[in-house]
Enzyme design. Sequence first.
Site, PDB file in Angstrom:
ATOM      1  CG  HIS A   1      26.974   0.636  -1.373  1.00 26.51           C
ATOM      2  ND1 HIS A   1      28.351   0.529  -1.436  1.00 26.51           N
ATOM      3  CD2 HIS A   1      26.544  -0.463  -0.684  1.00 26.51           C
ATOM      4  CE1 HIS A   1      28.734  -0.574  -0.806  1.00 26.51           C
ATOM      5  NE2 HIS A   1      27.661  -1.189  -0.354  1.00 26.51           N
TER       6      HIS A   1
ATOM      7  CB  CYS B   1      31.276  -2.633   1.754  1.00 27.88           C
ATOM      8  SG  CYS B   1      31.172  -4.439   1.759  1.00 27.88           S
TER       9      CYS B   1
ATOM     10  CG  HIS C   1      30.401  -5.058  -3.211  1.00 29.52           C
ATOM     11  ND1 HIS C   1      31.284  -4.056  -2.900  1.00 29.52           N
ATOM     12  CD2 HIS C   1      29.549  -5.140  -2.138  1.00 29.52           C
ATOM     13  CE1 HIS C   1      31.007  -3.557  -1.719  1.00 29.52           C
ATOM     14  NE2 HIS C   1      29.955  -4.202  -1.236  1.00 29.52           N
TER      15      HIS C   1
END
Length: 404
Positions: free
Chosen positions: A295, A162, A332
Amino acid sequence: MSPIVPIAVTGMGAISAIGNDVAENFKSLAEANHGIGPIRQLETCHEERLLAGEVHMSNAELYDRLRLSQDIAYTRSTLLALWASREALEAAAIDPTDGYRTGLISATTVGGMDATERYYDDYLASAKNRSFIHTHPCGYAAEQIAGQLGIADFVTTISTACSSAANAIMLGARMIRAGLLDRAIVGGTDCLSRFTVNGFNSLMIYTDGHCRPFDENRNGLNLGEAAAYLVLEAEEVARNRATLPIAYVTGYGNANDAFHQTASSDNGEGAYLAMQQALEIARLNPADVDYINAHGTATPNNDLAEGNALLRMYGSASALPPFSSTKAFTGHTLAAAGAIEAVFSILALQHQVVFPNLNFSQPIASLNIVPQTGLTAKKIDHVLSNSFGFGGNCSTLIFSKDHD
């Protein structure tokens, strides 16, 4: 201390669940319109149970609107990447064959997995979809994108979970500063796939509702799909082209806390070190940051670790600048997250606003930090954006209005 070589951002492109271009993404952010809903584009047994941030175009529509030949195999990740990268090049008004050394650094984790899943049982029985076999590796997408954009000087792929797109942006900036490239198209792309939906669900970190970043009662993430790309140029190149930069990449950092395959250390060691390094490279103090795009995945582990890292950096909750996670808007987006949130960070600089952290109601008890919950006008000169990946790969980017 050696002088800083300014890295100008001269264009950007984005497609996500909240918009098919940069302008649409900003409108959704400003109006607090999220893109999380039932899964419709991906065939999955979870389509009526789990929510995700899907791009509202089918592969056939993307082929058609991109004017691509149906005879060539492009996976959904590649189609999204072509959409966003074309917008970025158009916004920057560049021709990759204009004589400047131009590179493509593209990030992905899904790669061609969505096609592999769909056609795996068919490959031996029929030749119809065998052309998709070659699309499976992550690097194949970058080669296809480069071919479509006319980029040949340097092409590579980043896949660090990620944090992938953040690392692609960082590598592009470093190569320009090192004099290896004059310009780099950098970013990332990931589509939804059954593997990722099933995988995150099996880890028990996929919520059964809407994700709630930094909330005491958070219980998991929503996945999303997106692609976003920036055009980075040496400032001298932008000046020679009489192009006004829209922002600058002034800082970047990468660290690994080597704690666990899928979890961050509770004290956020990797996140803390990445932020510290980015600030040092940008020659900024923590107090110079005006907004943090966190994040913020809304998983119990990530938000605790990132929150602790922020408190270590700033010393107290009262010293924290406004911060928010935008993942409740888009889901996400995995390898694309660092790029789509880079675009959001630059939009914050352009419009001088802090974007809201949706679905928040109660601070995490052990942290007592409160994200921004509404769109807020604010003077913003520097935005810090965090992206953290499995395996402890933590990256931080800093975007600034100017490079002084």
